[in-house]
Design an enzyme around this catalytic site. Structure first.
Site, mmCIF file in Angstrom:
data_model
loop_
_atom_site.group_PDB
_atom_site.id
_atom_site.type_symbol
_atom_site.label_atom_id
_atom_site.label_comp_id
_atom_site.label_asym_id
_atom_site.label_seq_id
_atom_site.Cartn_x
_atom_site.Cartn_y
_atom_site.Cartn_z
ATOM 1 N N ASP A 1 0.847 -1.193 0.000
ATOM 2 C CA ASP A 1 0.000 0.000 0.000
ATOM 3 C C ASP A 1 0.888 1.250 0.000
ATOM 4 O O ASP A 1 1.885 1.320 0.716
ATOM 5 C CB ASP A 1 -0.896 -0.018 1.250
ATOM 6 N N ASN B 1 -12.961 -3.417 2.885
ATOM 7 C CA ASN B 1 -14.012 -2.403 2.959
ATOM 8 C C ASN B 1 -14.943 -2.495 1.750
ATOM 9 O O ASN B 1 -14.482 -2.645 0.616
ATOM 10 C CB ASN B 1 -13.381 -1.004 2.993
ATOM 11 N N HIS C 1 -10.389 -5.348 -2.990
ATOM 12 C CA HIS C 1 -9.046 -5.611 -2.459
ATOM 13 C C HIS C 1 -9.141 -5.978 -0.996
ATOM 14 O O HIS C 1 -10.046 -5.528 -0.295
ATOM 15 C CB HIS C 1 -8.114 -4.403 -2.652
ATOM 16 N N HIS D 1 -6.947 -5.840 2.506
ATOM 17 C CA HIS D 1 -5.762 -5.305 3.176
ATOM 18 C C HIS D 1 -5.168 -6.396 4.061
ATOM 19 O O HIS D 1 -5.907 -7.118 4.744
ATOM 20 C CB HIS D 1 -6.138 -4.139 4.098
HETATM 21 P P1 5GP Z 1 -9.789 1.231 0.639
HETATM 22 O O1 5GP Z 1 -9.920 2.487 1.473
HETATM 23 O O2 5GP Z 1 -10.511 1.372 -0.681
HETATM 24 O O3 5GP Z 1 -10.154 -0.027 1.372
HETATM 25 O O4 5GP Z 1 -8.253 1.090 0.360
HETATM 26 C C1 5GP Z 1 -7.582 1.672 -0.695
HETATM 27 C C2 5GP Z 1 -6.123 1.606 -0.354
HETATM 28 O O5 5GP Z 1 -5.384 1.714 -1.553
HETATM 29 C C3 5GP Z 1 -5.633 2.713 0.575
HETATM 30 O O6 5GP Z 1 -5.022 2.124 1.720
HETATM 31 C C4 5GP Z 1 -4.640 3.505 -0.279
HETATM 32 O O7 5GP Z 1 -3.523 3.935 0.465
HETATM 33 C C5 5GP Z 1 -4.251 2.493 -1.341
HETATM 34 N N1 5GP Z 1 -3.930 3.052 -2.646
HETATM 35 C C6 5GP Z 1 -4.654 3.955 -3.347
HETATM 36 N N2 5GP Z 1 -4.097 4.188 -4.549
HETATM 37 C C7 5GP Z 1 -2.984 3.406 -4.605
HETATM 38 C C8 5GP Z 1 -1.988 3.211 -5.609
HETATM 39 O O8 5GP Z 1 -1.999 3.808 -6.686
HETATM 40 N N3 5GP Z 1 -0.986 2.318 -5.327
HETATM 41 C C9 5GP Z 1 -0.940 1.648 -4.135
HETATM 42 N N4 5GP Z 1 0.073 0.789 -3.940
HETATM 43 N N5 5GP Z 1 -1.867 1.816 -3.162
HETATM 44 C C10 5GP Z 1 -2.871 2.681 -3.405
#
Ligand code: 5GP
Ligand code: ZN
Length: 138
Positions: free
Chosen positions: A32, A88, A101, A103
């Site tokens: 991340d 999420n 995705h 985590h």
């Molecule tokens: P969500 O909030 O949708 O469950 O998690 C999205 C996650 O993706 C966040 O923790 C954010 O830091 C990560 N993220 C967003 N854009 C990118 C990206 O372009 N590359 C990577 N490696 N992580 C990303």
């Protein structure tokens, strides 16, 4: 199936580079960009699914074992003593990227509280009523 407008489709399929720690035919696991703790990883299916409700069962069946494998590797290699698998669904639940995705968040002794909530209260009657409500949607 991939979505041309989806950043995680591009990352999962190698169109956009990422720090990858695992890859197979169906998944890519990346670090991340904004880690909650050292090693915070994301398991991305290569196919586009918006969230867990649209994930196909065959893909879904592989995610938990993969999460366990990555988490075990983190414990072995990073010195974390535990890990959270977090997923999420929907904006109100904190989803910001609408490509499924999972985590994998390493947890360290005396590390910050990352995934927590304040326990509330419910009477036994309220619990029964809530269960009936949810059952009506099954
Ligand atoms: P969500 O909030 O949708 O469950 O998690 C999205 C996650 O993706 C966040 O923790 C954010 O830091 C990560 N993220 C967003 N854009 C990118 C990206 O372009 N590359 C990577 N490696 N992580 C990303
Ligand atoms: Zn996608």
């Amino acid at each position: 199936m991939t979505d041309d407008n989806c950043i995680f489709c591009k990352i999962a399929n190698g169109v956009i580079p990422s720090t990858t720690l695992y890859e197979d035919e169906q998944f890519r696991v990346i670090l991340d960009l904004g880690p909650a703790s050292k090693g915070h990883a994301l398991i991305l299916p290569k196919q586009h699914f918006a969230d867990v409700c649209t994930l196909d069962e065959e893909t879904a069946s592989k995610i938990l074992p993969l999460g366990a494998k990555i988490g075990a590797a983190m414990k072995k290699s990073l010195g974390c003593t535990g890990f959270n698998l977090v997923q999420n669904n929907g904006e109100s639940a904190g989803q910001t990227v609408f490509h499924f995705h999972m985590h994998v968040i390493p947890r360290y002794e005396n590390g910050p509280s990352i995934v927590s909530w304040i326990p509330g209260n419910a009477t036994p009657e309220e619990l029964v009523q809530t269960a009936e409500q949810i059952k009506s949607g099954l």
